[in-house]
Design a protein around this motif. Sequence first.
Motif, PDB file in Angstrom:
ATOM      1  N   LYS A 129     -14.026  52.071  -4.183  1.00 32.18           N
ATOM      2  CA  LYS A 129     -12.745  51.359  -4.095  1.00 32.18           C
ATOM      3  C   LYS A 129     -11.793  51.756  -5.221  1.00 32.18           C
ATOM      4  O   LYS A 129     -10.618  52.045  -4.984  1.00 32.18           O
ATOM      5  CB  LYS A 129     -13.039  49.859  -4.140  1.00 32.18           C
ATOM      6  CG  LYS A 129     -11.897  48.962  -3.841  1.00 32.18           C
ATOM      7  CD  LYS A 129     -12.414  47.528  -3.808  1.00 32.18           C
ATOM      8  CE  LYS A 129     -11.355  46.562  -3.423  1.00 32.18           C
ATOM      9  NZ  LYS A 129     -11.875  45.186  -3.323  1.00 32.18           N
ATOM     10  N   THR A 130     -12.292  51.809  -6.442  1.00 34.52           N
ATOM     11  CA  THR A 130     -11.441  52.138  -7.592  1.00 34.52           C
ATOM     12  C   THR A 130     -10.897  53.558  -7.486  1.00 34.52           C
ATOM     13  O   THR A 130      -9.713  53.797  -7.740  1.00 34.52           O
ATOM     14  CB  THR A 130     -12.208  51.957  -8.906  1.00 34.52           C
ATOM     15  OG1 THR A 130     -12.704  50.613  -8.962  1.00 34.52           O
ATOM     16  CG2 THR A 130     -11.328  52.230 -10.103  1.00 34.52           C
ATOM     17  N   LYS A 131     -11.750  54.488  -7.100  1.00 34.16           N
ATOM     18  CA  LYS A 131     -11.306  55.874  -6.977  1.00 34.16           C
ATOM     19  C   LYS A 131     -10.212  56.004  -5.926  1.00 34.16           C
ATOM     20  O   LYS A 131      -9.203  56.678  -6.143  1.00 34.16           O
ATOM     21  CB  LYS A 131     -12.481  56.790  -6.623  1.00 34.16           C
ATOM     22  CG  LYS A 131     -12.050  58.226  -6.497  1.00 34.16           C
ATOM     23  CD  LYS A 131     -13.207  59.172  -6.356  1.00 34.16           C
ATOM     24  CE  LYS A 131     -12.638  60.572  -6.254  1.00 34.16           C
ATOM     25  NZ  LYS A 131     -13.611  61.580  -6.508  1.00 34.16           N
ATOM     26  N   ILE A 132     -10.392  55.349  -4.790  1.00 33.91           N
ATOM     27  CA  ILE A 132      -9.366  55.408  -3.736  1.00 33.91           C
ATOM     28  C   ILE A 132      -8.072  54.779  -4.241  1.00 33.91           C
ATOM     29  O   ILE A 132      -6.992  55.341  -4.064  1.00 33.91           O
ATOM     30  CB  ILE A 132      -9.842  54.703  -2.446  1.00 33.91           C
ATOM     31  CG1 ILE A 132     -11.083  55.390  -1.876  1.00 33.91           C
ATOM     32  CG2 ILE A 132      -8.717  54.688  -1.405  1.00 33.91           C
ATOM     33  CD1 ILE A 132     -11.761  54.616  -0.754  1.00 33.91           C
ATOM     34  N   MET A 133      -8.184  53.625  -4.881  1.00 27.73           N
ATOM     35  CA  MET A 133      -7.000  52.914  -5.372  1.00 27.73           C
ATOM     36  C   MET A 133      -6.212  53.780  -6.360  1.00 27.73           C
ATOM     37  O   MET A 133      -4.991  53.867  -6.281  1.00 27.73           O
ATOM     38  CB  MET A 133      -7.416  51.604  -6.034  1.00 27.73           C
ATOM     39  CG  MET A 133      -6.242  50.763  -6.491  1.00 27.73           C
ATOM     40  SD  MET A 133      -6.749  49.200  -7.225  1.00 27.73           S
ATOM     41  CE  MET A 133      -7.406  49.762  -8.788  1.00 27.73           C
ATOM     42  N   TYR A 134      -6.905  54.444  -7.284  1.00 26.80           N
ATOM     43  CA  TYR A 134      -6.223  55.310  -8.240  1.00 26.80           C
ATOM     44  C   TYR A 134      -5.662  56.566  -7.568  1.00 26.80           C
ATOM     45  O   TYR A 134      -4.584  57.028  -7.922  1.00 26.80           O
ATOM     46  CB  TYR A 134      -7.145  55.699  -9.391  1.00 26.80           C
ATOM     47  CG  TYR A 134      -7.367  54.582 -10.385  1.00 26.80           C
ATOM     48  CD1 TYR A 134      -6.311  53.804 -10.841  1.00 26.80           C
ATOM     49  CD2 TYR A 134      -8.640  54.302 -10.869  1.00 26.80           C
ATOM     50  CE1 TYR A 134      -6.513  52.777 -11.743  1.00 26.80           C
ATOM     51  CE2 TYR A 134      -8.849  53.268 -11.787  1.00 26.80           C
ATOM     52  CZ  TYR A 134      -7.777  52.515 -12.216  1.00 26.80           C
ATOM     53  OH  TYR A 134      -7.970  51.495 -13.121  1.00 26.80           O
ATOM     54  N   THR A 135      -6.389  57.094  -6.599  1.00 23.10           N
ATOM     55  CA  THR A 135      -5.923  58.288  -5.887  1.00 23.10           C
ATOM     56  C   THR A 135      -4.608  58.017  -5.166  1.00 23.10           C
ATOM     57  O   THR A 135      -3.703  58.850  -5.172  1.00 23.10           O
ATOM     58  CB  THR A 135      -6.984  58.768  -4.869  1.00 23.10           C
ATOM     59  OG1 THR A 135      -8.179  59.095  -5.572  1.00 23.10           O
ATOM     60  CG2 THR A 135      -6.505  59.976  -4.088  1.00 23.10           C
ATOM     61  N   ASN A 151      -1.410  49.170  -6.836  1.00 23.98           N
ATOM     62  CA  ASN A 151      -1.960  48.056  -7.597  1.00 23.98           C
ATOM     63  C   ASN A 151      -3.053  47.383  -6.761  1.00 23.98           C
ATOM     64  O   ASN A 151      -3.132  47.555  -5.543  1.00 23.98           O
ATOM     65  CB  ASN A 151      -0.878  47.074  -8.042  1.00 23.98           C
ATOM     66  CG  ASN A 151      -0.254  46.316  -6.896  1.00 23.98           C
ATOM     67  OD1 ASN A 151      -0.941  45.738  -6.059  1.00 23.98           O
ATOM     68  ND2 ASN A 151       1.074  46.311  -6.836  1.00 23.98           N
ATOM     69  N   LEU A 152      -3.900  46.621  -7.421  1.00 26.74           N
ATOM     70  CA  LEU A 152      -5.072  46.045  -6.779  1.00 26.74           C
ATOM     71  C   LEU A 152      -4.727  45.122  -5.610  1.00 26.74           C
ATOM     72  O   LEU A 152      -5.347  45.210  -4.546  1.00 26.74           O
ATOM     73  CB  LEU A 152      -5.920  45.294  -7.812  1.00 26.74           C
ATOM     74  CG  LEU A 152      -7.214  44.684  -7.295  1.00 26.74           C
ATOM     75  CD1 LEU A 152      -8.143  45.764  -6.763  1.00 26.74           C
ATOM     76  CD2 LEU A 152      -7.895  43.886  -8.403  1.00 26.74           C
ATOM     77  N   ALA A 153      -3.743  44.263  -5.768  1.00 23.49           N
ATOM     78  CA  ALA A 153      -3.408  43.311  -4.710  1.00 23.49           C
ATOM     79  C   ALA A 153      -2.942  44.024  -3.436  1.00 23.49           C
ATOM     80  O   ALA A 153      -3.412  43.722  -2.341  1.00 23.49           O
ATOM     81  CB  ALA A 153      -2.334  42.340  -5.199  1.00 23.49           C
ATOM     82  N   TYR A 165      -4.213  46.389   2.167  1.00 22.92           N
ATOM     83  CA  TYR A 165      -4.290  47.530   3.078  1.00 22.92           C
ATOM     84  C   TYR A 165      -5.733  47.842   3.456  1.00 22.92           C
ATOM     85  O   TYR A 165      -6.040  48.091   4.624  1.00 22.92           O
ATOM     86  CB  TYR A 165      -3.643  48.775   2.460  1.00 22.92           C
ATOM     87  CG  TYR A 165      -2.159  48.848   2.650  1.00 22.92           C
ATOM     88  CD1 TYR A 165      -1.611  49.374   3.816  1.00 22.92           C
ATOM     89  CD2 TYR A 165      -1.285  48.404   1.661  1.00 22.92           C
ATOM     90  CE1 TYR A 165      -0.248  49.453   3.994  1.00 22.92           C
ATOM     91  CE2 TYR A 165       0.089  48.481   1.835  1.00 22.92           C
ATOM     92  CZ  TYR A 165       0.602  49.005   2.996  1.00 22.92           C
ATOM     93  OH  TYR A 165       1.962  49.077   3.177  1.00 22.92           O
ATOM     94  N   LEU A 166      -6.641  47.831   2.482  1.00 20.41           N
ATOM     95  CA  LEU A 166      -8.033  48.157   2.748  1.00 20.41           C
ATOM     96  C   LEU A 166      -8.646  47.156   3.715  1.00 20.41           C
ATOM     97  O   LEU A 166      -9.366  47.538   4.645  1.00 20.41           O
ATOM     98  CB  LEU A 166      -8.826  48.207   1.441  1.00 20.41           C
ATOM     99  CG  LEU A 166     -10.250  48.738   1.549  1.00 20.41           C
ATOM    100  CD1 LEU A 166     -10.265  50.181   2.044  1.00 20.41           C
ATOM    101  CD2 LEU A 166     -10.962  48.634   0.208  1.00 20.41           C
ATOM    102  N   ARG A 167      -8.352  45.889   3.529  1.00 18.86           N
ATOM    103  CA  ARG A 167      -8.848  44.844   4.431  1.00 18.86           C
ATOM    104  C   ARG A 167      -8.330  45.067   5.848  1.00 18.86           C
ATOM    105  O   ARG A 167      -9.088  45.013   6.816  1.00 18.86           O
ATOM    106  CB  ARG A 167      -8.455  43.459   3.914  1.00 18.86           C
ATOM    107  CG  ARG A 167      -8.989  42.312   4.750  1.00 18.86           C
ATOM    108  CD  ARG A 167      -8.641  40.940   4.193  1.00 18.86           C
ATOM    109  NE  ARG A 167      -7.206  40.758   4.007  1.00 18.86           N
ATOM    110  CZ  ARG A 167      -6.581  40.740   2.840  1.00 18.86           C
ATOM    111  NH1 ARG A 167      -7.240  40.886   1.726  1.00 18.86           N
ATOM    112  NH2 ARG A 167      -5.282  40.561   2.768  1.00 18.86           N
TER     113      ARG A 167
END
Length: 83
Positions: free
Chosen positions: A22-28, A32-34, A39-41
Amino acid sequence: MKRSRAEVIMAILSAAVGGAGKTKIMYTVNMNLASFNKYLRELAEAGLVVKVAGSNDKVVYRTTDGGKRLLQLLEKAEEFVSV
């Protein structure tokens, strides 16, 4: 410049094709986390990404076959629109 919803979805699906945390995708995708969690959900509920067990019991998200088809369609649409 603000990215469109389609661009964000393309970025997430692309980042998760080979499977990633999750973190790698988010940074890629530079979110922001929220926003990323929303989107991921939505992508998971639509069956476009799936959560799987990775090495060392880490959770990995992977783009499904349906997600890959959507990604291809969005990439073709982006090509067509940018011509």
